[in-house]
Motif scaffolding. Structure first.
Motif, PDB file in Angstrom:
ATOM      1  N   LYS A 209      36.740  17.761 -16.978  1.00 45.65           N
ATOM      2  CA  LYS A 209      36.476  18.962 -17.782  1.00 45.65           C
ATOM      3  C   LYS A 209      35.312  18.743 -18.734  1.00 45.65           C
ATOM      4  CE  LYS A 209      38.770  22.323 -20.802  1.00 45.65           C
ATOM      5  NZ  LYS A 209      40.051  22.700 -21.473  1.00 45.65           N
ATOM      6  N   ALA A 210      35.267  17.558 -19.350  1.00 41.63           N
ATOM      7  CA  ALA A 210      34.185  17.255 -20.286  1.00 41.63           C
ATOM      8  C   ALA A 210      32.835  17.191 -19.574  1.00 41.63           C
ATOM      9  CB  ALA A 210      34.467  15.937 -20.993  1.00 41.63           C
ATOM     10  N   LEU A 211      32.814  16.613 -18.389  1.00 42.04           N
ATOM     11  CA  LEU A 211      31.567  16.551 -17.616  1.00 42.04           C
ATOM     12  C   LEU A 211      31.063  17.949 -17.291  1.00 42.04           C
ATOM     13  CD1 LEU A 211      32.333  13.604 -15.186  1.00 42.04           C
ATOM     14  CD2 LEU A 211      30.332  13.761 -16.678  1.00 42.04           C
ATOM     15  N   ASN A 212      31.963  18.837 -16.924  1.00 37.23           N
ATOM     16  CA  ASN A 212      31.553  20.200 -16.600  1.00 37.23           C
ATOM     17  C   ASN A 212      31.047  20.942 -17.830  1.00 37.23           C
ATOM     18  OD1 ASN A 212      32.023  20.073 -13.818  1.00 37.23           O
ATOM     19  ND2 ASN A 212      34.204  20.469 -14.088  1.00 37.23           N
ATOM     20  N   SER A 213      31.679  20.691 -18.965  1.00 37.45           N
ATOM     21  CA  SER A 213      31.222  21.335 -20.205  1.00 37.45           C
ATOM     22  C   SER A 213      29.860  20.819 -20.637  1.00 37.45           C
ATOM     23  CB  SER A 213      32.245  21.089 -21.321  1.00 37.45           C
ATOM     24  OG  SER A 213      33.480  21.705 -21.017  1.00 37.45           O
ATOM     25  N   SER A 214      29.530  19.585 -20.234  1.00 39.45           N
ATOM     26  CA  SER A 214      28.248  18.991 -20.622  1.00 39.45           C
ATOM     27  C   SER A 214      27.067  19.679 -19.951  1.00 39.45           C
ATOM     28  CB  SER A 214      28.220  17.505 -20.265  1.00 39.45           C
ATOM     29  OG  SER A 214      28.050  17.307 -18.865  1.00 39.45           O
ATOM     30  N   ARG A 215      27.301  20.275 -18.766  1.00 44.32           N
ATOM     31  CA  ARG A 215      26.271  20.974 -17.995  1.00 44.32           C
ATOM     32  C   ARG A 215      25.120  20.059 -17.577  1.00 44.32           C
ATOM     33  NH1 ARG A 215      28.587  24.649 -15.781  1.00 44.32           N
ATOM     34  NH2 ARG A 215      26.567  25.591 -15.279  1.00 44.32           N
ATOM     35  N   ILE A 216      25.373  18.753 -17.467  1.00 46.17           N
ATOM     36  CA  ILE A 216      24.333  17.809 -17.040  1.00 46.17           C
ATOM     37  C   ILE A 216      24.407  17.692 -15.519  1.00 46.17           C
ATOM     38  CG2 ILE A 216      23.339  15.513 -17.354  1.00 46.17           C
ATOM     39  CD1 ILE A 216      24.866  15.284 -19.972  1.00 46.17           C
ATOM     40  N   LYS A 217      23.735  18.571 -14.823  1.00 43.62           N
ATOM     41  CA  LYS A 217      23.860  18.656 -13.367  1.00 43.62           C
ATOM     42  C   LYS A 217      23.303  17.427 -12.665  1.00 43.62           C
ATOM     43  CE  LYS A 217      23.927  23.689 -13.344  1.00 43.62           C
ATOM     44  NZ  LYS A 217      23.328  24.951 -12.802  1.00 43.62           N
ATOM     45  N   ARG A 218      22.313  16.789 -13.252  1.00 44.55           N
ATOM     46  CA  ARG A 218      21.774  15.567 -12.647  1.00 44.55           C
ATOM     47  C   ARG A 218      22.831  14.467 -12.637  1.00 44.55           C
ATOM     48  NH1 ARG A 218      16.100  14.975 -12.459  1.00 44.55           N
ATOM     49  NH2 ARG A 218      16.228  12.778 -13.077  1.00 44.55           N
ATOM     50  N   LEU A 219      23.652  14.433 -13.698  1.00 43.52           N
ATOM     51  CA  LEU A 219      24.738  13.451 -13.742  1.00 43.52           C
ATOM     52  C   LEU A 219      25.808  13.790 -12.714  1.00 43.52           C
ATOM     53  CD1 LEU A 219      26.252  11.050 -14.929  1.00 43.52           C
ATOM     54  CD2 LEU A 219      27.034  12.539 -16.791  1.00 43.52           C
ATOM     55  N   TRP A 220      26.122  15.067 -12.556  1.00 45.12           N
ATOM     56  CA  TRP A 220      27.103  15.468 -11.544  1.00 45.12           C
ATOM     57  C   TRP A 220      26.680  14.953 -10.167  1.00 45.12           C
ATOM     58  CZ3 TRP A 220      27.511  21.481 -12.614  1.00 45.12           C
ATOM     59  CH2 TRP A 220      28.001  21.674 -13.921  1.00 45.12           C
ATOM     60  N   GLN A 221      25.410  15.184  -9.840  1.00 44.19           N
ATOM     61  CA  GLN A 221      24.903  14.761  -8.540  1.00 44.19           C
ATOM     62  C   GLN A 221      24.905  13.242  -8.415  1.00 44.19           C
ATOM     63  OE1 GLN A 221      24.251  17.194  -6.320  1.00 44.19           O
ATOM     64  NE2 GLN A 221      24.061  15.592  -4.755  1.00 44.19           N
ATOM     65  N   PHE A 222      24.542  12.575  -9.500  1.00 38.81           N
ATOM     66  CA  PHE A 222      24.514  11.113  -9.523  1.00 38.81           C
ATOM     67  C   PHE A 222      25.894  10.548  -9.209  1.00 38.81           C
ATOM     68  CE2 PHE A 222      24.744   6.972 -11.555  1.00 38.81           C
ATOM     69  CZ  PHE A 222      23.502   6.399 -11.319  1.00 38.81           C
ATOM     70  N   LEU A 223      26.915  11.090  -9.839  1.00 40.70           N
ATOM     71  CA  LEU A 223      28.277  10.603  -9.626  1.00 40.70           C
ATOM     72  C   LEU A 223      28.769  10.915  -8.218  1.00 40.70           C
ATOM     73  CD1 LEU A 223      29.932  11.615 -13.029  1.00 40.70           C
ATOM     74  CD2 LEU A 223      29.254   9.321 -12.316  1.00 40.70           C
ATOM     75  N   SER A 224      28.494  12.125  -7.740  1.00 39.71           N
ATOM     76  CA  SER A 224      28.991  12.534  -6.419  1.00 39.71           C
ATOM     77  C   SER A 224      28.384  11.688  -5.312  1.00 39.71           C
ATOM     78  CB  SER A 224      28.713  14.016  -6.176  1.00 39.71           C
ATOM     79  OG  SER A 224      27.316  14.261  -6.037  1.00 39.71           O
ATOM     80  N   GLU A 225      27.187  11.177  -5.523  1.00 40.59           N
ATOM     81  CA  GLU A 225      26.522  10.350  -4.517  1.00 40.59           C
ATOM     82  C   GLU A 225      27.040   8.920  -4.510  1.00 40.59           C
ATOM     83  OE1 GLU A 225      22.455  10.726  -5.566  1.00 40.59           O
ATOM     84  OE2 GLU A 225      22.216  12.739  -4.702  1.00 40.59           O
ATOM     85  N   ARG A 226      27.783   8.542  -5.538  1.00 45.45           N
ATOM     86  CA  ARG A 226      28.196   7.152  -5.678  1.00 45.45           C
ATOM     87  C   ARG A 226      29.702   6.932  -5.666  1.00 45.45           C
ATOM     88  NH1 ARG A 226      23.484   8.131  -7.641  1.00 45.45           N
ATOM     89  NH2 ARG A 226      21.823   6.544  -7.658  1.00 45.45           N
ATOM     90  N   ILE A 227      30.462   7.985  -5.821  1.00 40.84           N
ATOM     91  CA  ILE A 227      31.918   7.833  -5.877  1.00 40.84           C
ATOM     92  C   ILE A 227      32.565   8.700  -4.808  1.00 40.84           C
ATOM     93  CG2 ILE A 227      33.993   7.986  -7.300  1.00 40.84           C
ATOM     94  CD1 ILE A 227      32.246   7.884  -9.756  1.00 40.84           C
ATOM     95  N   ARG A 228      33.306   8.055  -3.950  1.00 38.55           N
ATOM     96  CA  ARG A 228      34.078   8.794  -2.969  1.00 38.55           C
ATOM     97  C   ARG A 228      35.235   9.488  -3.699  1.00 38.55           C
ATOM     98  NH1 ARG A 228      36.052   6.003   2.668  1.00 38.55           N
ATOM     99  NH2 ARG A 228      36.498   7.934   3.814  1.00 38.55           N
TER     100      ARG A 228
END
Length: 378
Positions: free
Chosen positions: A105-124
């Protein structure tokens, strides 16, 4: 006075009230955590301290409940890479799943989309959907918080920034030792990750930090500290006046008495302003606040807590006076009494001062003494 259009609002534990549609700028009386600097009254000193605190990996922000800690930290983060994780009401022993959902929830509230993509590419088990990042069920079993913090480090390093993780009311999750371990790990190994830990229950926050426990994960680590304090009477009056004028409404004439009653707690001052604009009487507003405080006290299980608070309803008192008062009302030993008083201090309901002990929150004092019943519109 501005002529108001009428709408109907239904409020918890208060009657339906006919009020006006107002646009307030700045919106000092919003009851939500502030996210914009213009809506946060004052606090230049606290914000400046937080700006300098990046020299150490951990900054601790303290202050009694409703004094505005969450808003200060939220505004501090508003123009920085970071996120605010709300740990309120997790319970002392939250599950790993619960904590990971809070981080999601905190990540989504941060609106840092580059971080979202970074995490999705590295964590199954982490993906990016139409509404933000998604932690799939089971991800908490395939990775640890320490590993998640390491990924924040990798992201921050690649972006050449410092990434701040603010954990709001962190003592609420004090029983989840892996959280302390993960923070300690990040403290030792991650150069680009900083933590801001807020807490109203100072005693429990000290327990979380392990300040008196050499076996604790965070014991002995240096931290920066800042206290968010009550507003002075002058600043409280200024806050209310500016808040009403920002909404295009002339301030009520009773403000000095309200300031005296609410003792600089900005959350209660905003509560008063918000509901006054909605048409409630002062007595209804204070009653509503007092009932909220009594609900908090009811969460404490034990027959000694309420008598202790009642002994302090008229002001500060010594240990001996409180003990005599409690023993006259309930059967108790000195050991039982001391443990109950210690818990009230730990939970932030009672403060220890030069005169002895006192109730920290002015509205709780009104609730325990039942003097809120004496309030009328002045």
């Amino acid at each position: 006075m501005r002529t108001l259009k009428t709408n109907v609002y239904i409020l918890l534990r208060v009657p339906t009230v006919t009020v006006g549609t107002l646009s307030c700028d700045p919106d000092y009386f919003s009851l939500n955590v502030k996210t914009q600097r213009k809506d946060l009254y004052d606090r230049e000193e606290e914000l400046a301290f937080l700006e300098k605190s990046v020299e150490l990996p951990i900054t601790v922000v303290t202050g009694i409940r409703r004094v505005g800690k969450s808003s200060v930290v939220s505004v501090f983060l508003s123009d920085k890479p970071g996120m605010l994780v709300d740990l309120r009401e997790t319970g002392p022993n939250p599950s790993a799943r619960e904590l990971f959902k809070r981080f999601e929830k905190a990540l989504n509230s941060s609106r840092i989309k580059r971080l979202w993509q970074f995490l999705s590419e590295r964590i199954r088990g982490i993906s990016v959907g139409p509404f933000g990042v998604v932690f799939e069920r089971g991800v908490e079993q395939s990775m640890t918080l320490s590993a998640l913090f390491d990924l924040f480090e990798d992201y921050a390093s690649s972006e050449r920034v410092v990434f701040t993780i603010a954990l709001d009311e962190v003592q609420e999750a004090r029983g989840y030792k892996r959280l302390q371990a993960a923070i300690a790990h990040s403290y030792d190994y991650n150069k680009h990750v900083r933590f801001v830990l807020t807490g109203s229950q100072v005693g429990l926050l000290e327990d979380f930090l392990g300040e008196r426990d050499p076996s604790a994960y965070l014991f002995g680590r240096a931290v920066s500290r800042v206290e968010v304090k009550r507003l002075s009477k002058e600043r409280s009056l200024d806050f209310l006046n500016k808040g009403f004028y920002a909404c295009g409404v002339d301030p009520p004439k009773e403000l000095e008495k309200v300031v005296e009653a609410l003792d600089g707690i900005v959350g209660w001052l905003a509560h008063y302003g918000n509901y006054k604009l909605k048409g409630l009487s002062t007595k209804e507003i204070i009653k509503n606040a007092a009932m909220l405080e009594l609900e908090e006290v009811k969460k404490l299980r034990g027959k000694y807590y309420l008598p202790i608070l009642q002994s302090l309803a008229q002001g500060s008192a010594s240990w001996s006076y409180i003990f005599r008062f409690v023993r006259a009302n309930v059967d108790t030993s000195e050991r039982q009494f001391n443990e109950a008083l210690k818990q009230l201090v730990k939970y932030g309901f009672v403060e220890k001062n030069k005169e002895g002990y006192s109730i920290a929150d002015p509205v709780l004092r009104l609730a325990v003494s039942k003097t809120w019943k004496n309030f009328e519109d002045w």
